[in-house]
Design a protein around this motif. Structure first.
Motif, mmCIF file in Angstrom:
data_model
loop_
_atom_site.group_PDB
_atom_site.id
_atom_site.type_symbol
_atom_site.label_atom_id
_atom_site.label_comp_id
_atom_site.label_asym_id
_atom_site.label_seq_id
_atom_site.Cartn_x
_atom_site.Cartn_y
_atom_site.Cartn_z
ATOM 1 N N UNK A 184 8.687 1.676 -11.608
ATOM 2 C CA UNK A 184 8.006 0.647 -10.830
ATOM 3 C C UNK A 184 7.741 -0.590 -11.684
ATOM 4 N N UNK A 185 7.383 -0.371 -12.953
ATOM 5 C CA UNK A 185 7.099 -1.489 -13.845
ATOM 6 C C UNK A 185 8.381 -2.171 -14.334
ATOM 7 N N UNK A 186 9.377 -1.378 -14.685
ATOM 8 C CA UNK A 186 10.591 -1.931 -15.300
ATOM 9 C C UNK A 186 11.446 -2.691 -14.292
ATOM 10 N N UNK A 187 11.635 -2.124 -13.102
ATOM 11 C CA UNK A 187 12.568 -2.713 -12.146
ATOM 12 C C UNK A 187 12.014 -3.943 -11.431
ATOM 13 N N UNK A 218 13.110 1.737 -6.254
ATOM 14 C CA UNK A 218 13.083 1.042 -4.969
ATOM 15 C C UNK A 218 11.751 0.386 -4.685
ATOM 16 N N UNK A 219 10.651 1.088 -5.008
ATOM 17 C CA UNK A 219 9.318 0.541 -4.741
ATOM 18 C C UNK A 219 9.036 -0.720 -5.540
ATOM 19 N N UNK A 220 9.723 -0.905 -6.658
ATOM 20 C CA UNK A 220 9.507 -2.090 -7.485
ATOM 21 C C UNK A 220 9.865 -3.382 -6.766
ATOM 22 N N UNK A 221 10.655 -3.287 -5.711
ATOM 23 C CA UNK A 221 11.017 -4.488 -4.955
ATOM 24 C C UNK A 221 9.832 -5.058 -4.194
ATOM 25 N N UNK A 222 8.881 -4.220 -3.843
ATOM 26 C CA UNK A 222 7.809 -4.652 -2.948
ATOM 27 C C UNK A 222 6.850 -5.652 -3.585
ATOM 28 N N UNK A 223 6.319 -5.418 -4.789
ATOM 29 C CA UNK A 223 5.340 -6.368 -5.324
ATOM 30 C C UNK A 223 5.886 -7.776 -5.510
ATOM 31 N N UNK A 253 20.451 -10.743 -15.523
ATOM 32 C CA UNK A 253 20.485 -10.317 -16.922
ATOM 33 C C UNK A 253 20.371 -8.800 -16.996
ATOM 34 N N UNK A 254 21.507 -8.126 -16.895
ATOM 35 C CA UNK A 254 21.517 -6.669 -16.921
ATOM 36 C C UNK A 254 21.174 -6.122 -18.307
ATOM 37 N N UNK A 255 21.620 -6.826 -19.360
ATOM 38 C CA UNK A 255 21.320 -6.378 -20.710
ATOM 39 C C UNK A 255 19.815 -6.407 -20.978
ATOM 40 N N UNK A 256 19.169 -7.500 -20.581
ATOM 41 C CA UNK A 256 17.728 -7.595 -20.767
ATOM 42 C C UNK A 256 16.982 -6.526 -19.992
ATOM 43 N N UNK A 257 17.430 -6.260 -18.753
ATOM 44 C CA UNK A 257 16.791 -5.217 -17.953
ATOM 45 C C UNK A 257 16.950 -3.850 -18.607
ATOM 46 N N UNK A 258 18.132 -3.591 -19.185
ATOM 47 C CA UNK A 258 18.349 -2.327 -19.861
ATOM 48 C C UNK A 258 17.481 -2.163 -21.097
ATOM 49 N N UNK A 259 17.309 -3.257 -21.859
ATOM 50 C CA UNK A 259 16.461 -3.198 -23.049
ATOM 51 C C UNK A 259 14.998 -2.952 -22.675
ATOM 52 N N UNK A 260 14.530 -3.615 -21.623
ATOM 53 C CA UNK A 260 13.152 -3.403 -21.172
ATOM 54 C C UNK A 260 12.953 -1.962 -20.723
ATOM 55 N N UNK A 261 13.919 -1.443 -19.958
ATOM 56 C CA UNK A 261 13.814 -0.061 -19.486
ATOM 57 C C UNK A 261 13.804 0.928 -20.644
ATOM 58 N N UNK A 262 14.692 0.709 -21.631
ATOM 59 C CA UNK A 262 14.747 1.611 -22.771
ATOM 60 C C UNK A 262 13.478 1.581 -23.606
ATOM 61 N N UNK A 263 12.931 0.378 -23.820
ATOM 62 C CA UNK A 263 11.699 0.259 -24.602
ATOM 63 C C UNK A 263 10.530 0.940 -23.894
ATOM 64 N N UNK A 264 10.404 0.683 -22.604
ATOM 65 C CA UNK A 264 9.309 1.284 -21.852
ATOM 66 C C UNK A 264 9.447 2.802 -21.800
ATOM 67 N N UNK A 265 10.664 3.287 -21.620
ATOM 68 C CA UNK A 265 10.875 4.737 -21.573
ATOM 69 C C UNK A 265 10.543 5.380 -22.913
ATOM 70 N N UNK A 266 10.925 4.724 -24.015
ATOM 71 C CA UNK A 266 10.612 5.259 -25.329
ATOM 72 C C UNK A 266 9.114 5.314 -25.589
ATOM 73 N N UNK A 267 8.404 4.244 -25.201
ATOM 74 C CA UNK A 267 6.949 4.226 -25.386
ATOM 75 C C UNK A 267 6.277 5.310 -24.558
ATOM 76 N N UNK A 273 0.799 -1.213 0.000
ATOM 77 C CA UNK A 273 0.000 0.000 0.000
ATOM 78 C C UNK A 273 0.834 1.266 0.000
ATOM 79 N N UNK A 274 1.935 1.259 0.764
ATOM 80 C CA UNK A 274 2.804 2.438 0.800
ATOM 81 C C UNK A 274 3.492 2.654 -0.538
ATOM 82 N N UNK A 275 3.857 1.561 -1.207
ATOM 83 C CA UNK A 275 4.429 1.699 -2.549
ATOM 84 C C UNK A 275 3.397 2.275 -3.509
#
Length: 283
Positions: free
Chosen positions: A57-60, A110-115, A193-207, A19-21
């Motif tokens: 929150x979604x990417x991390x 940081x909040x992405x850790x909670x779910x 998988x740092x590369x995969x995380x970076x690709x997901x973050x970049x795609x989401x940020x672009x969208x 809830x706090x997140x």
């Protein structure tokens, strides 16, 4: 302490963290006009306060799940909640929009850790019916606290200003000691998988950037389409068409199947009496 009692306690604590997140976006959303006025921002500019938080929150989330496989749940959760709390305080003290947006990026990260880790705590600690009940309690508590976010944000903003609302998620740090013994420390040693995380973050940020650019630019055209659609629907009702059947159409994947049809037609025109036929029958 019995297993069910322990499960209820852990579920309540995890639900409060959830809830706090969620308050990081739900409570802050009601303070956007005050933030815009205080920092001299436009409506489009202040919307990034919510957008960046939701993006991270979604990417991390996937990154923390993999980190838990690598090092167990305790360390990633401590890092995530600590980052959420620290950046919430930083956002509270931000002197400019640049600092506030940077703090919101860190806060969402940081909040992405909670779910993901909150559910993993319950799943790893309990089995069977106890686990099922505990997961339901987590979901119920999280929904209740998140639903209070706008109300809490409005009350706190009236009492202490928008900066205090931004700092609300920092209270999550107080829950970690109560959860400490319930946090597994063993991981599987899986690779991160740092590369995969970076690709997901970049795609989401672009969208997200595309949406924030296209919608304001074409707002007049979108408003015109909405008005035109509403006009046509009203004209259809006035002409005697029944559009209620559209509500009965089944969704894809429903038990009725993707090609199921309603028993009545989706469009039904009101029939007019045949005056000539009526006159011939009377004669």
């Amino acid at each position: 302490m019995g297993e069910r009692t322990d499960a209820g306690r852990v579920a309540a604590l995890v639900g409060l963290l959830f809830g706090l997140a969620g308050m990081g976006s739900a409570a802050v959303a009601v303070t956007l006009p005050a933030i815009a006025e205080d920092l001299d921002l436009t409506t489009g500019g202040v919307s990034w306060v919510i957008s960046l938080y939701a993006l991270m929150l979604a990417v991390a989330t996937a990154v923390y799940g993999r980190a838990a496989d690598l090092a167990g749940i305790r360390l990633p959760l401590l890092v995530g909640v600590g980052l959420m709390a620290g950046s919430a305080v930083l956002g509270c003290l931000a002197p400019s929009i640049e600092v506030l947006l940077a703090a919101r990026v860190l806060q969402g990260t940081g909040a992405a850790a909670v779910p993901v880790l909150g559910m993993a705590i319950v799943s790893a600690r309990y089995d069977g019916a106890v686990r099922t009940t505990a997961l339901g309690q987590v979901a119920g508590t999280a929904a209740a606290v998140s639903a209070l976010g706008p109300l809490a944000g409005g009350l706190v903003a009236d009492l202490a200003g928008w900066r205090a609302v931004v700092a609300l998620p920092a209270l999550g740090l107080l829950l970690v000691p109560a959860l400490w013994r319930a946090l597994p420390t063993q991981g599987t040693g899986a690779r991160l998988d740092l590369l995969g995380a970076g690709l997901v973050a970049g795609t989401a940020a672009g969208a997200l950037n595309a949406l924030n650019t296209i919608i304001p630019t074409h707002r007049k055209e979108l408003d015109g389409i909405a008005v035109d659609l509403a006009t046509k629907l009203n004209a259809g009702h006035a002409a005697g068409f029944d559009l209620d059947g559209l509500a009965g159409a089944p969704l894809l994947g429903s038990p009725a199947g993707p090609v199921a049809r309603t028993r009545r037609p989706t469009l039904r025109c009101a029939r007019q009496p045949n005056t000539a036929s009526t006159q011939r029958s009377n004669t």
